[in-house]
Design a protein around this motif. Structure first.
Motif, PDB file in Angstrom:
ATOM      1  N   ARG A   1      -4.486  10.590  -1.616  1.00 13.03           N
ATOM      2  CA  ARG A   1      -4.555   9.449  -2.527  1.00 13.03           C
ATOM      3  C   ARG A   1      -3.861   8.250  -1.895  1.00 13.03           C
ATOM      4  NH1 ARG A   1      -1.681   8.448  -8.441  1.00 13.03           N
ATOM      5  NH2 ARG A   1      -2.335   6.266  -8.600  1.00 13.03           N
ATOM      6  N   THR A   2      -4.530   7.114  -2.037  1.00 18.82           N
ATOM      7  CA  THR A   2      -3.960   5.847  -1.582  1.00 18.82           C
ATOM      8  C   THR A   2      -4.077   4.817  -2.698  1.00 18.82           C
ATOM      9  OG1 THR A   2      -6.072   5.134  -0.631  1.00 18.82           O
ATOM     10  CG2 THR A   2      -4.551   6.282   0.834  1.00 18.82           C
ATOM     11  N   ASP A   3      -3.274   3.787  -2.617  1.00 20.15           N
ATOM     12  CA  ASP A   3      -3.391   2.687  -3.579  1.00 20.15           C
ATOM     13  C   ASP A   3      -2.909   1.411  -2.904  1.00 20.15           C
ATOM     14  OD1 ASP A   3      -2.582   2.357  -7.141  1.00 20.15           O
ATOM     15  OD2 ASP A   3      -4.128   1.455  -5.874  1.00 20.15           O
ATOM     16  N   TYR A   4      -3.399   0.286  -3.427  1.00 17.90           N
ATOM     17  CA  TYR A   4      -3.155  -1.006  -2.791  1.00 17.90           C
ATOM     18  C   TYR A   4      -2.855  -2.063  -3.844  1.00 17.90           C
ATOM     19  CZ  TYR A   4      -5.581   1.371   1.019  1.00 17.90           C
ATOM     20  OH  TYR A   4      -5.952   2.266   1.998  1.00 17.90           O
TER      21      TYR A   4
ATOM     22  N   THR B   1      -6.224  -0.875   4.983  1.00 19.29           N
ATOM     23  CA  THR B   1      -6.355   0.568   4.849  1.00 19.29           C
ATOM     24  C   THR B   1      -5.092   1.236   5.360  1.00 19.29           C
ATOM     25  OG1 THR B   1      -8.755   0.446   5.170  1.00 19.29           O
ATOM     26  CG2 THR B   1      -7.710   2.603   5.423  1.00 19.29           C
ATOM     27  N   ILE B   2      -4.481   2.039   4.495  1.00 18.95           N
ATOM     28  CA  ILE B   2      -3.299   2.812   4.878  1.00 18.95           C
ATOM     29  C   ILE B   2      -3.741   4.215   5.265  1.00 18.95           C
ATOM     30  CG2 ILE B   2      -2.807   3.519   2.502  1.00 18.95           C
ATOM     31  CD1 ILE B   2       0.193   3.374   3.200  1.00 18.95           C
ATOM     32  N   SER B   3      -3.122   4.773   6.294  1.00 13.98           N
ATOM     33  CA  SER B   3      -3.432   6.139   6.713  1.00 13.98           C
ATOM     34  C   SER B   3      -2.194   6.728   7.363  1.00 13.98           C
ATOM     35  CB  SER B   3      -4.626   6.165   7.672  1.00 13.98           C
ATOM     36  OG  SER B   3      -4.347   5.434   8.845  1.00 13.98           O
TER      37      SER B   3
ATOM     38  N   GLY C   1      -2.145  12.522   2.095  1.00 13.42           N
ATOM     39  CA  GLY C   1      -3.169  11.529   2.393  1.00 13.42           C
ATOM     40  C   GLY C   1      -4.348  11.564   1.452  1.00 13.42           C
TER      41      GLY C   1
ATOM     42  N   ALA D   1       0.842  -1.195   0.000  1.00 12.73           N
ATOM     43  CA  ALA D   1       0.000   0.000   0.000  1.00 12.73           C
ATOM     44  C   ALA D   1       0.874   1.241   0.000  1.00 12.73           C
ATOM     45  CB  ALA D   1      -0.927   0.012   1.218  1.00 12.73           C
TER      46      ALA D   1
ATOM     47  N   VAL E   1       2.588   9.051  -5.344  1.00 16.07           N
ATOM     48  CA  VAL E   1       2.518   7.593  -5.262  1.00 16.07           C
ATOM     49  C   VAL E   1       3.649   6.943  -6.055  1.00 16.07           C
ATOM     50  CG1 VAL E   1       1.165   5.635  -6.092  1.00 16.07           C
ATOM     51  CG2 VAL E   1       0.058   7.458  -4.795  1.00 16.07           C
TER      52      VAL E   1
ATOM     53  N   ILE F   1       0.562   5.846   0.284  1.00 12.17           N
ATOM     54  CA  ILE F   1      -0.251   7.027   0.559  1.00 12.17           C
ATOM     55  C   ILE F   1       0.579   8.257   0.231  1.00 12.17           C
ATOM     56  CG2 ILE F   1       0.435   7.088   2.991  1.00 12.17           C
ATOM     57  CD1 ILE F   1      -2.450   8.056   3.628  1.00 12.17           C
TER      58      ILE F   1
END
Length: 123
Positions: A56-59, A68-70, A54, A48, A103, A50
């Motif tokens: 945009r996130t991707d997995y 879930t990344i935070s 914060g 993951a 990212v 971020i």
């Protein structure tokens, strides 16, 4: 400069764990951060990422919808909430700080790494 991980352990399939990664020695708030893992007998793989803000996130496909990344930039800390864990999620998990704010999935573009945290999921 250090990234210190915590929160790993042993959990049954279907359970949850939350990994934390605290930065010290510099602020990481301007950089993207990610999680990678290395499963037994496998190469390190992307999990993951971020962006610095914060927004945009991707997995990876294998964890999409379960992890879930935070991040909390005020605390210089990164998190990975892992739900619906499967035995194939068993691995050493690494947090990392990227060279850029956007990212990136390439481990070579991450300059700082945590020591790794073992996650074991029993069936």
């Amino acid at each position: 400069v250090q990234l210190i991980e915590s929160g790993g352990g042993l959990v049954q399939a279907g359970g949850s764990l939350k990994l934390s990664c605290a930065g010290s020695g510099r602020t990481f708030s301007s950089y993207a951060m990610g999680w990678f893992r290395q499963r037994p007998g496998k190469e390190r793989e992307f999990v993951a990422v971020i962006t610095w803000s914060g927004d945009r996130t991707d997995y990876s496909d294998s964890v999409m919808g379960r992890f879930t990344i935070s991040r909390n930039n005020a605390k210089n800390t990164l998190y990975l909430q892992m739900n619906s864990l499967k035995p194939e999620d068993t691995a050493v998990y690494y947090c990392a700080a990227a060279r850029y704010s956007t990212v990136t999935y390439n481990a070579l573009e991450y300059d700082y790494w945590g020591q790794g945290s073992q996650v074991t999921v029993s069936s």
